[in-house]
Design a protein around this motif. Structure first.
Motif, PDB file in Angstrom:
ATOM      1  N   UNK A 132      47.183  25.641  29.118  1.00 11.60           N
ATOM      2  CA  UNK A 132      48.329  26.353  29.678  1.00 11.60           C
ATOM      3  C   UNK A 132      47.871  27.409  30.675  1.00 11.60           C
ATOM      4  N   UNK A 133      46.805  28.106  30.324  1.00  8.63           N
ATOM      5  CA  UNK A 133      46.257  29.136  31.205  1.00  8.63           C
ATOM      6  C   UNK A 133      45.787  28.519  32.524  1.00  8.63           C
ATOM      7  N   UNK A 134      45.089  27.385  32.442  1.00 16.21           N
ATOM      8  CA  UNK A 134      44.618  26.715  33.650  1.00 16.21           C
ATOM      9  C   UNK A 134      45.785  26.276  34.531  1.00 16.21           C
ATOM     10  N   UNK A 135      46.835  25.759  33.902  1.00 17.75           N
ATOM     11  CA  UNK A 135      48.007  25.315  34.651  1.00 17.75           C
ATOM     12  C   UNK A 135      48.651  26.479  35.375  1.00 17.75           C
ATOM     13  N   UNK A 136      48.784  27.608  34.685  1.00 16.63           N
ATOM     14  CA  UNK A 136      49.392  28.786  35.301  1.00 16.63           C
ATOM     15  C   UNK A 136      48.534  29.317  36.450  1.00 16.63           C
ATOM     16  N   UNK A 137      47.215  29.299  36.275  1.00 17.88           N
ATOM     17  CA  UNK A 137      46.329  29.750  37.346  1.00 17.88           C
ATOM     18  C   UNK A 137      46.461  28.852  38.578  1.00 17.88           C
ATOM     19  N   UNK A 138      46.610  27.542  38.330  1.00 15.94           N
ATOM     20  CA  UNK A 138      46.782  26.611  39.447  1.00 15.94           C
ATOM     21  C   UNK A 138      48.097  26.875  40.174  1.00 15.94           C
ATOM     22  N   UNK A 139      49.171  27.093  39.410  1.00 16.12           N
ATOM     23  CA  UNK A 139      50.467  27.390  40.014  1.00 16.12           C
ATOM     24  C   UNK A 139      50.422  28.713  40.782  1.00 16.12           C
ATOM     25  N   UNK A 140      49.689  29.673  40.233  1.00 17.22           N
ATOM     26  CA  UNK A 140      49.571  30.969  40.893  1.00 17.22           C
ATOM     27  C   UNK A 140      48.850  30.837  42.228  1.00 17.22           C
ATOM     28  N   UNK A 176      48.777  28.231  44.128  1.00 20.78           N
ATOM     29  CA  UNK A 176      49.691  27.578  45.056  1.00 20.78           C
ATOM     30  C   UNK A 176      50.730  28.561  45.585  1.00 20.78           C
ATOM     31  N   UNK A 177      51.222  29.423  44.702  1.00 19.24           N
ATOM     32  CA  UNK A 177      52.214  30.419  45.106  1.00 19.24           C
ATOM     33  C   UNK A 177      51.609  31.430  46.073  1.00 19.24           C
ATOM     34  N   UNK A 178      50.361  31.828  45.815  1.00 19.72           N
ATOM     35  CA  UNK A 178      49.680  32.767  46.712  1.00 19.72           C
ATOM     36  C   UNK A 178      49.496  32.152  48.098  1.00 19.72           C
ATOM     37  N   UNK A 179      49.152  30.856  48.123  1.00 14.22           N
ATOM     38  CA  UNK A 179      48.958  30.164  49.401  1.00 14.22           C
ATOM     39  C   UNK A 179      50.256  30.112  50.209  1.00 14.22           C
ATOM     40  N   UNK A 210      52.576  32.428  49.971  1.00 17.70           N
ATOM     41  CA  UNK A 210      53.071  33.781  50.170  1.00 17.70           C
ATOM     42  C   UNK A 210      54.309  34.085  49.362  1.00 17.70           C
ATOM     43  N   UNK A 211      54.476  33.391  48.240  1.00 19.20           N
ATOM     44  CA  UNK A 211      55.660  33.554  47.394  1.00 19.20           C
ATOM     45  C   UNK A 211      55.389  34.626  46.335  1.00 19.20           C
ATOM     46  N   UNK A 212      55.648  35.879  46.703  1.00 22.04           N
ATOM     47  CA  UNK A 212      55.341  37.004  45.815  1.00 22.04           C
ATOM     48  C   UNK A 212      56.150  36.956  44.520  1.00 22.04           C
ATOM     49  N   UNK A 213      57.397  36.504  44.609  1.00 24.96           N
ATOM     50  CA  UNK A 213      58.243  36.438  43.415  1.00 24.96           C
ATOM     51  C   UNK A 213      57.680  35.449  42.408  1.00 24.96           C
ATOM     52  N   UNK A 214      57.221  34.298  42.902  1.00 29.10           N
ATOM     53  CA  UNK A 214      56.639  33.292  42.011  1.00 29.10           C
ATOM     54  C   UNK A 214      55.353  33.811  41.386  1.00 29.10           C
ATOM     55  N   UNK A 215      54.540  34.515  42.173  1.00 27.53           N
ATOM     56  CA  UNK A 215      53.288  35.083  41.655  1.00 27.53           C
ATOM     57  C   UNK A 215      53.581  36.058  40.522  1.00 27.53           C
ATOM     58  N   UNK A 216      54.579  36.910  40.724  1.00 24.80           N
ATOM     59  CA  UNK A 216      54.947  37.890  39.698  1.00 24.80           C
ATOM     60  C   UNK A 216      55.437  37.199  38.428  1.00 24.80           C
ATOM     61  N   UNK A 217      56.225  36.145  38.597  1.00 23.57           N
ATOM     62  CA  UNK A 217      56.739  35.409  37.441  1.00 23.57           C
ATOM     63  C   UNK A 217      55.614  34.730  36.670  1.00 23.57           C
ATOM     64  N   UNK A 218      54.651  34.180  37.397  1.00 24.28           N
ATOM     65  CA  UNK A 218      53.516  33.511  36.746  1.00 24.28           C
ATOM     66  C   UNK A 218      52.635  34.534  36.032  1.00 24.28           C
ATOM     67  N   UNK A 219      52.425  35.683  36.664  1.00 23.06           N
ATOM     68  CA  UNK A 219      51.657  36.749  36.009  1.00 23.06           C
ATOM     69  C   UNK A 219      52.316  37.169  34.700  1.00 23.06           C
ATOM     70  N   UNK A 220      53.646  37.217  34.709  1.00 22.88           N
ATOM     71  CA  UNK A 220      54.383  37.579  33.491  1.00 22.88           C
ATOM     72  C   UNK A 220      54.171  36.524  32.405  1.00 22.88           C
ATOM     73  N   UNK A 221      54.150  35.252  32.799  1.00 29.18           N
ATOM     74  CA  UNK A 221      53.899  34.172  31.832  1.00 29.18           C
ATOM     75  C   UNK A 221      52.502  34.289  31.233  1.00 29.18           C
TER      76      UNK A 221
END
Length: 288
Positions: free
Chosen positions: A38-46, A48-51, A53-64
């Motif tokens: 799960x951690x690896x999946x979230x890091x991968x999604x993060x 992608x979100x950083x690439x 420039x989706x700050x909202x998605x990054x914040x949501x993933x960090x919360x997860x």
């Protein structure tokens, strides 16, 4: 007649011989695997979100990630693999392979060898306690996996032999890298941090195993991947100038000791299907 006072009964746990005392609770193997995945999946999604420039998605993933317990929970899960009841320390395999040449080197009053340990989980592993190595660690205890990769990839290249290493340990690190190209770049970069093979001419006992790369992966990365098998991995490593000295496959892990022989012959390795099947995983290494 006065009644005798009854002695308080000892609990069963208190009366156990020391050898039978309960061991501290640990995360179950199934829970450990689920948390790490799960951690690896979230890091991968993060990433992608950083690439994007989706700050909202990054914040949501960090919360997860924090809801899972953050890096501390991930680290505890990772450390379970170092427990005696889980198969123990992977560096013991390395020490078994190196012991004959290291013993001869020590008897010859040789210098301490330099090791770069990327993704160090413990300072009490077999390599650390052997007394043979001066170890530089890129420590996962204080960094996330994405930072870990960045730290190694952005680490300044060594300036000369004195800053290079005799051996690099990538134990359960390459699979942390989220994209195939990044894995290829990491493997290629290891060659820059290793000393030249010719420098061991004055220490004959070391020439069979050094300079080298100790690589450990989850077994399915090689045994059940669509894009990587033993032959493919060997071809990738040989193109980088490595030759396989030792290998071992268990149900959970594959271990390799690769010796750096020279610069190799550069080749391109794309993400090409080698084995088909719905149960295969997508682990891949892209190079060139």
């Amino acid at each position: 007649m006065a009644l005798k006072k009854k002695r308080p009964q000892k609990s069963l746990a208190a009366s156990r011989p020391p050898i039978l005392q309960r061991q501290p609770k640990s995360i179950t193997r199934k829970s450990t695997k689920a948390l790490i995945n799960k951690h690896h999946l979230l890091e991968k999604r993060k990433k992608q979100a950083l690439a994007k420039g989706d700050d909202a998605a990054v914040a949501a993933i960090d919360a997860e990630i924090q809801a899972l317990g953050g890096l501390e929970a991930y680290q505890k899960a990772s450390l379970q693999g170092q427990r005696e009841d889980r198969g123990g320390d992977s560096s013991r395999v390395l020490m078994d392979w190196l012991q004959p040449c290291l013993a001869a080197h020590k008897d010859g009053s040789g210098r301490t060898l330099k090791m770069l340990e990327v993704g160090a989980l413990s300072t009490q592993n077999a390599c650390s306690q052997s007394g043979h190595f001066d170890i530089t660690r890129i420590d996962l205890n204080s960094q996330g996996e994405g930072i870990l990769q960045q730290d190694f990839m952005e680490r300044p290249l060594p300036e000369g032999d004195t800053e290079q290493f005799d051996i690099i340990s990538l134990s359960l690190v390459l699979n942390f890298v989220s994209d195939p190209k990044g894995r290829g770049e990491m493997l290629k970069r290891t060659t820059e941090f290793l000393r030249a093979p010719g420098r061991y001419l004055e220490a004959p006992s070391l020439t069979t195993n050094f300079p080298s790369l100790f690589l450990v992966l989850p077994a399915p990365c090689v045994t059940n991947s669509r894009y990587v098998d033993e032959e493919r991995l060997t071809a990738i490593m040989e193109s980088l100038g490595y030759t396989k000295v030792s290998s071992k496959t268990t149900q959970r892990l594959v271990y390799y000791l690769w010796k750096k022989e020279g610069k190799g012959v550069p080749r391109r390795f794309r993400k090409e299907e080698i084995r088909s099947g719905s149960t295969r995983n997508n682990f891949a290494v892209v190079l060139g």
